[in-house]
Design an enzyme around this catalytic site. Structure first.
Site, PDB file in Angstrom:
ATOM      1  N   HIS A  13      27.015 -21.366  44.683  1.00 17.52           N
ATOM      2  CA  HIS A  13      25.628 -21.155  44.283  1.00 17.52           C
ATOM      3  C   HIS A  13      24.761 -20.568  45.403  1.00 17.52           C
ATOM      4  CE1 HIS A  13      21.665 -21.769  42.631  1.00 17.52           C
ATOM      5  NE2 HIS A  13      21.401 -22.711  43.522  1.00 17.52           N
ATOM      6  N   HIS A  55      18.890 -23.100  50.879  1.00 18.30           N
ATOM      7  CA  HIS A  55      17.788 -23.630  50.075  1.00 18.30           C
ATOM      8  C   HIS A  55      18.034 -25.004  49.460  1.00 18.30           C
ATOM      9  CE1 HIS A  55      19.936 -22.053  46.489  1.00 18.30           C
ATOM     10  NE2 HIS A  55      19.227 -22.931  45.823  1.00 18.30           N
ATOM     11  N   GLU A  83      17.525 -30.936  50.327  1.00 14.25           N
ATOM     12  CA  GLU A  83      17.423 -31.838  49.188  1.00 14.25           C
ATOM     13  C   GLU A  83      18.745 -32.555  48.894  1.00 14.25           C
ATOM     14  OE1 GLU A  83      16.213 -29.942  45.606  1.00 14.25           O
ATOM     15  OE2 GLU A  83      15.745 -31.828  44.613  1.00 14.25           O
ATOM     16  N   ASP A  84      19.854 -31.835  49.024  1.00 14.63           N
ATOM     17  CA  ASP A  84      21.118 -32.371  48.521  1.00 14.63           C
ATOM     18  C   ASP A  84      22.150 -32.739  49.577  1.00 14.63           C
ATOM     19  OD1 ASP A  84      20.103 -31.955  46.014  1.00 14.63           O
ATOM     20  OD2 ASP A  84      21.099 -30.024  45.728  1.00 14.63           O
ATOM     21  N   ASP A 140      17.203 -18.233  42.909  1.00 13.82           N
ATOM     22  CA  ASP A 140      17.856 -19.498  42.578  1.00 13.82           C
ATOM     23  C   ASP A 140      17.914 -19.676  41.057  1.00 13.82           C
ATOM     24  OD1 ASP A 140      18.751 -22.220  42.875  1.00 13.82           O
ATOM     25  OD2 ASP A 140      16.671 -22.899  42.642  1.00 13.82           O
TER      26      ASP A 140
HETATM   27 MN    MN Z   1      19.596 -23.982  43.966  1.00 13.00          MN
END
Ligand code: MN
Length: 502
Positions: free
Chosen positions: A37, A61, A65-66, A133
């Site tokens: 991705h 990006h 967050e992940d 995205d």
């Molecule tokens: Mn994304």
């Protein structure tokens, strides 16, 4: 428009390695490794010709967050500009978390959009990463469960595709809208796609013929050109049909040719030559070169009737105009990269192309209102979406409403408690009437009183279904309460009856 210089850069390679490590072991819903991705987002941003920092931020990006990577890690490795961009994208996606319920989701799109705008004010490149995205997520949407597909598709149609249009990113708008529309209304999508194919097939002969006629005429005048057919997107046909009562005979741009020439003089010469070959349709000549669309789009459009009575739209523009129509804001990054100053890279938006100043206007207005400063609203002409207006609370919060909305719509949008107790409204600091239509950029202050109750007559002063439903509910409740019925605590009502019986 791939830029060779950046795609092989050492910083970019380092970012790819960092993302690979961070996402190791994670996978997407498609079953592929997650890194697919961010790498796809990288590729899209490269195709759009974005600058190196934006591409690096695109690669990273999803890491903050992940994964266990922190903004500080990114700042240390790639500098504050990249960290700033990643932070902006992360904030946008956290804005959507906790909105998983499909019914509550769409109203929440508004807040999502507001956050989008606020993040935008800091650096428009945040939005460009977000669009890349979203594009990749749409391209791979089939892997998600149906509910989620619909949600993402709807949001893309209502928020992201119009934004792409506003940035004049034509190719992106068309791809996003058609990908999303397929999930929102699969039956209609198939119907219209078949219809377009049928039309194109029927028009093939005509197109070949007039292409040859126009080519011969332009060569005779020694005008350099390229000519090609342009295919209408399914979603734009859907929207046009809705405007024209589903009457396909009123859609004149189903068949279209695009002619690209060297300069503006040649654009007008070409237009003249075409009008000498075919009869132009009345009122269908549009000069978007002299008067560009609000998103900066430039082109000449004319609709002509061929000798065998076929209707064809012809678009004429220069190479530069064409590039800008397809890539919009991203194209201006590409062309202006040399001119970009350090200031711009720090996110100072006065360096945006002039046709995109609406973004900074929106931001500046909100900021000034927040600081309690006066704003010259007459100067503001924001038209993000043709059917939407943006108004402000006195504190500078941006509220979007459909065009035609009135103060009560605004009040009920804020809260039903506010709507139910409205006694008056100030628009741009002046007392006004409840049946006044709100305009783009109005500052709306709702005056309330605890003693006020909802009125039947308000039904004429409401435009949105949302506010109407809330008012109806309030009216029903107060009517029944007035008739002596206590609907909120039915148990208490039975009590006196028991007493009389015993
Ligand atoms: Mn994304």
């Amino acid at each position: 428009m791939t830029k060779q210089t950046t795609s092989g850069s050492e910083r970019i390679e380092r970012a790819v390695e960092m993302a690979k490590k961070a996402h190791a072991g994670q996978s997407r819903k498609t079953g592929e490794p997650y890194i697919i991705h961010p790498l796809a987002v990288k590729k899209i941003l490269e195709e759009w010709g974005m600058d190196e920092d934006t591409i690096i931020a695109g690669i990273l990006h999803d890491t903050v967050e992940d994964t266990s990577l922190s903004l500080d890690d990114i700042k240390k490795e790639f500098g504050s500009s990249v960290a700033f961009l990643v932070d902006g994208v992360t904030k946008l996606s956290t804005a959507r978390n906790g909105m998983r319920d499909i019914d509550t989701y769409l109203p929440a799109t508004r807040d999502n959009f507001l956050r989008l705008m606020i993040a935008l004010g800091d650096d428009i490149r945040v939005l460009i990463i977000k669009l890349a995205d979203r594009l990749h997520n749409l391209r791979t949407l089939s892997a998600l469960p149906p509910e989620k597909q619909k949600k993402i598709a709807k949001e893309s149609l209502e928020v992201f595709a119009p934004l792409a249009d506003r940035l004049n990113m034509g190719l992106l708008r068309v791809e996003m809208a058609d990908l999303a529309f397929k999930y929102v209304d699969p039956k209609r999508f198939d119907e219209l796609k078949t219809l377009i194919e049928k039309y194109n097939k029927a028009a093939e002969k005509t197109l070949t013929k007039i292409k040859a006629e126009i080519s011969a005429a332009l060569k005779k005048e020694k005008i350099e050109f390229s000519i090609s057919g342009r295919v209408k997107s399914v979603y734009s046909l859907h929207k046009k049909l809705a405007k024209h009562n589903q009457n396909i005979n009123e859609i004149y741009d189903l068949t279209a040719l695009r002619i690209i020439v060297n300069d503006i003089t040649d654009c007008y010469l070409t237009l003249g030559i075409i009008h000498s070959l075919y009869m132009p349709m009345n009122g269908r000549i549009k000069d978007y070169i002299a008067m560009p669309k609000q998103n900066g789009y430039q082109s000449l459009h004319t609709t002509v009737i061929t000798k065998d009575k076929k209707i064809v739209e012809i678009q004429i523009r220069t190479k530069e105009m064409h590039e800008y129509a397809e890539h919009g804001l991203a194209a201006s990054f590409y062309y202006n990269e040399q001119k970009l100053t350090e200031n711009y890279k720090k996110g100072k938006i006065e360096h945006l192309p002039t046709n995109l100043l609406w973004i900074s206007e929106l931001q500046m207005t909100a900021a000034k209102l927040r600081e309690g400063k006066k704003v010259d609203l007459k100067k503001l002409k924001l038209n993000l979406f043709a059917d939407k207006i943006f108004v402000y609370t006195p504190k500078g919060d941006i509220i979007d409403l459909p065009a035609g909305a009135m103060p009560l719509d605004f009040a009920y949008r804020l809260h039903s408690e506010i709507g139910d107790h409205v006694v008056g409204v100030k628009i741009n600091g002046k007392m006004s009437n409840l049946n006044k239509k709100l305009e783009q950029g109005d500052v709306v202050e709702i005056l309330t009183s605890k003693n006020q109750t909802p009125k039947q007559t308000w039904l004429d002063k409401i435009f949105t279904p949302h506010a109407r439903a809330k008012l109806m509910r309030a009216l029903n409740i107060s009517a029944r309460t007035a008739a002596g019925e206590t609907i909120e605590r039915p148990k208490k009502k039975r009590k006196p009856r028991k007493d009389t019986n015993s």
